[in-house]
Design a protein around this motif. Structure first.
Motif, PDB file in Angstrom:
ATOM      1  N   ILE A 246      41.138  78.672  31.557  1.00 17.25           N
ATOM      2  CA  ILE A 246      41.631  78.074  30.443  1.00 17.25           C
ATOM      3  C   ILE A 246      42.873  77.461  30.833  1.00 17.25           C
ATOM      4  CG2 ILE A 246      42.352  78.790  28.059  1.00 17.25           C
ATOM      5  CD1 ILE A 246      39.342  79.381  28.301  1.00 17.25           C
ATOM      6  N   GLY A 247      43.210  76.396  30.671  1.00 20.98           N
ATOM      7  CA  GLY A 247      44.427  75.685  30.927  1.00 20.98           C
ATOM      8  C   GLY A 247      45.485  76.123  29.895  1.00 20.98           C
ATOM      9  N   ALA A 248      46.818  75.779  30.039  1.00 23.13           N
ATOM     10  CA  ALA A 248      47.880  75.896  29.619  1.00 23.13           C
ATOM     11  C   ALA A 248      47.828  75.451  27.909  1.00 23.13           C
ATOM     12  CB  ALA A 248      49.108  75.614  29.857  1.00 23.13           C
ATOM     13  N   ASP A 249      46.930  74.428  27.699  1.00 26.30           N
ATOM     14  CA  ASP A 249      46.750  73.556  26.547  1.00 26.30           C
ATOM     15  C   ASP A 249      45.565  74.506  25.650  1.00 26.30           C
ATOM     16  OD1 ASP A 249      44.717  72.781  28.031  1.00 26.30           O
ATOM     17  OD2 ASP A 249      45.206  70.632  27.633  1.00 26.30           O
TER      18      ASP A 249
ATOM     19  N   ILE B  25      35.724  66.544  37.858  1.00 30.85           N
ATOM     20  CA  ILE B  25      36.135  67.453  36.869  1.00 30.85           C
ATOM     21  C   ILE B  25      36.535  67.127  35.465  1.00 30.85           C
ATOM     22  CG2 ILE B  25      37.020  68.825  38.865  1.00 30.85           C
ATOM     23  CD1 ILE B  25      40.070  67.921  37.881  1.00 30.85           C
ATOM     24  N   VAL B  26      36.335  67.787  34.482  1.00 35.07           N
ATOM     25  CA  VAL B  26      36.623  67.236  33.230  1.00 35.07           C
ATOM     26  C   VAL B  26      37.394  68.657  32.430  1.00 35.07           C
ATOM     27  CG1 VAL B  26      34.283  67.576  32.464  1.00 35.07           C
ATOM     28  CG2 VAL B  26      35.869  66.231  31.133  1.00 35.07           C
ATOM     29  N   TRP B  27      38.308  68.219  31.675  1.00 35.07           N
ATOM     30  CA  TRP B  27      38.677  69.231  30.808  1.00 35.07           C
ATOM     31  C   TRP B  27      38.234  69.070  29.461  1.00 35.07           C
ATOM     32  CZ3 TRP B  27      41.779  73.489  32.388  1.00 35.07           C
ATOM     33  CH2 TRP B  27      42.400  73.225  33.568  1.00 35.07           C
ATOM     34  N   VAL B  28      37.764  70.305  28.799  1.00 34.99           N
ATOM     35  CA  VAL B  28      37.092  70.091  27.506  1.00 34.99           C
ATOM     36  C   VAL B  28      37.710  71.144  26.571  1.00 34.99           C
ATOM     37  CG1 VAL B  28      34.891  69.248  28.247  1.00 34.99           C
ATOM     38  CG2 VAL B  28      35.124  71.441  28.015  1.00 34.99           C
ATOM     39  N   ASP B  29      37.505  70.728  25.149  1.00 31.53           N
ATOM     40  CA  ASP B  29      38.111  71.600  24.345  1.00 31.53           C
ATOM     41  C   ASP B  29      36.981  72.275  23.570  1.00 31.53           C
ATOM     42  OD1 ASP B  29      37.348  69.721  22.341  1.00 31.53           O
ATOM     43  OD2 ASP B  29      39.373  69.020  21.972  1.00 31.53           O
ATOM     44  N   ALA B  30      37.079  72.915  22.564  1.00 25.76           N
ATOM     45  CA  ALA B  30      36.221  73.717  21.777  1.00 25.76           C
ATOM     46  C   ALA B  30      35.134  72.949  20.974  1.00 25.76           C
ATOM     47  CB  ALA B  30      36.580  74.889  20.879  1.00 25.76           C
TER      48      ALA B  30
ATOM     49  N   THR C 188      39.063  74.210  28.585  1.00 25.22           N
ATOM     50  CA  THR C 188      38.668  74.641  29.803  1.00 25.22           C
ATOM     51  C   THR C 188      38.168  73.600  30.871  1.00 25.22           C
ATOM     52  OG1 THR C 188      37.000  76.394  30.647  1.00 25.22           O
ATOM     53  CG2 THR C 188      36.340  74.723  28.642  1.00 25.22           C
ATOM     54  N   LEU C 189      37.940  74.028  32.081  1.00 30.04           N
ATOM     55  CA  LEU C 189      37.570  72.923  33.074  1.00 30.04           C
ATOM     56  C   LEU C 189      36.083  73.188  33.427  1.00 30.04           C
ATOM     57  CD1 LEU C 189      38.959  70.862  35.279  1.00 30.04           C
ATOM     58  CD2 LEU C 189      38.959  72.963  36.769  1.00 30.04           C
ATOM     59  N   LEU C 190      35.548  71.936  33.709  1.00 30.58           N
ATOM     60  CA  LEU C 190      34.013  72.037  34.147  1.00 30.58           C
ATOM     61  C   LEU C 190      34.165  70.994  35.232  1.00 30.58           C
ATOM     62  CD1 LEU C 190      32.049  71.237  30.494  1.00 30.58           C
ATOM     63  CD2 LEU C 190      32.597  73.700  31.676  1.00 30.58           C
ATOM     64  N   VAL C 191      33.021  71.148  36.157  1.00 29.19           N
ATOM     65  CA  VAL C 191      33.114  70.639  37.492  1.00 29.19           C
ATOM     66  C   VAL C 191      31.739  70.029  37.439  1.00 29.19           C
ATOM     67  CG1 VAL C 191      34.908  72.024  38.386  1.00 29.19           C
ATOM     68  CG2 VAL C 191      32.549  72.587  38.751  1.00 29.19           C
ATOM     69  N   ARG C 192      31.350  68.696  38.175  1.00 32.71           N
ATOM     70  CA  ARG C 192      30.281  68.329  38.559  1.00 32.71           C
ATOM     71  C   ARG C 192      30.203  68.060  40.172  1.00 32.71           C
ATOM     72  NH1 ARG C 192      28.181  63.539  39.705  1.00 32.71           N
ATOM     73  NH2 ARG C 192      30.286  62.492  39.083  1.00 32.71           N
TER      74      ARG C 192
ATOM     75  N   ASP D 198      47.640  77.691  35.350  1.00 25.36           N
ATOM     76  CA  ASP D 198      48.551  76.508  35.053  1.00 25.36           C
ATOM     77  C   ASP D 198      48.612  75.733  36.307  1.00 25.36           C
ATOM     78  OD1 ASP D 198      49.995  78.138  36.597  1.00 25.36           O
ATOM     79  OD2 ASP D 198      51.663  78.623  35.276  1.00 25.36           O
ATOM     80  N   GLN D 199      47.722  75.938  37.428  1.00 24.52           N
ATOM     81  CA  GLN D 199      47.819  74.912  38.358  1.00 24.52           C
ATOM     82  C   GLN D 199      47.109  73.784  38.020  1.00 24.52           C
ATOM     83  OE1 GLN D 199      46.555  77.477  41.962  1.00 24.52           O
ATOM     84  NE2 GLN D 199      46.527  79.043  40.502  1.00 24.52           N
ATOM     85  N   ALA D 200      47.242  72.675  38.987  1.00 28.29           N
ATOM     86  CA  ALA D 200      46.516  71.535  38.839  1.00 28.29           C
ATOM     87  C   ALA D 200      45.219  71.484  39.849  1.00 28.29           C
ATOM     88  CB  ALA D 200      47.348  70.284  38.933  1.00 28.29           C
TER      89      ALA D 200
END
Length: 134
Positions: free
Chosen positions: A12-15, A103-108, A18-22, A91-93
């Motif tokens: 879970i990022g600061a915003d 990689i992709v950040w997704v919300d709910a 959540t991070l997903l990977v392929r 809070d790391q990149a």
């Protein structure tokens, strides 16, 4: 059916996203993580995989165990994954490395535009959504 034991992270990022990977050569997005080696504690396996795949240095003891989940393996036909899932607020990149291609950040919200691994689609994202609304 062959069972693959994995440890994965709900990052879970600061915003709040959540991070997903392929992984390279695959289509489905999933949680970062990977196979647990013989005798390796799941939290350590998760931390090792995050370091290898994303350059994250995380303290395994700070990960919150969310549960054990089972699903059809996304990239290995005829196999099932048994996942020990951990939550980490980060809070790391991320720096995609090893076999991670994207990689992709997704919300709910809606992720129907992404092909998702069964574990991510059926177990992890519903849990993530529940955590975001509680």
């Amino acid at each position: 059916m062959k069972v693959i034991r994995i440890a994965a992270a709900l990052l879970i990022g600061a915003d709040g996203r959540t991070l997903l990977v392929r992984k390279r050569g695959t289509q489905a997005f999933m949680q970062p993580g990977g196979k647990i080696e013989a005798g390796e504690p799941p939290a350590l396996a998760m931390a090792r995989e995050l370091a290898e795949e994303l350059g994250f240095l995380v303290e395994p003891g700070k990960a919150q165990f969310l549960g054990e989940f089972t699903a059809e393996a996304a990239n290995e036909p005829g196999c099932e994954v048994n996942c020990q899932l951990f939550r980490l607020d980060i809070d790391q990149a991320p720096e995609p490395a090893a076999e991670i291609e994207e990689i992709v950040w997704v919300d709910a919200g809606d992720v129907s535009h992404l092909e998702l691994a069964p574990l991510t689609r059926d177990s992890v994202l519903p849990l993530y959504r529940a955590l975001q609304t509680s």
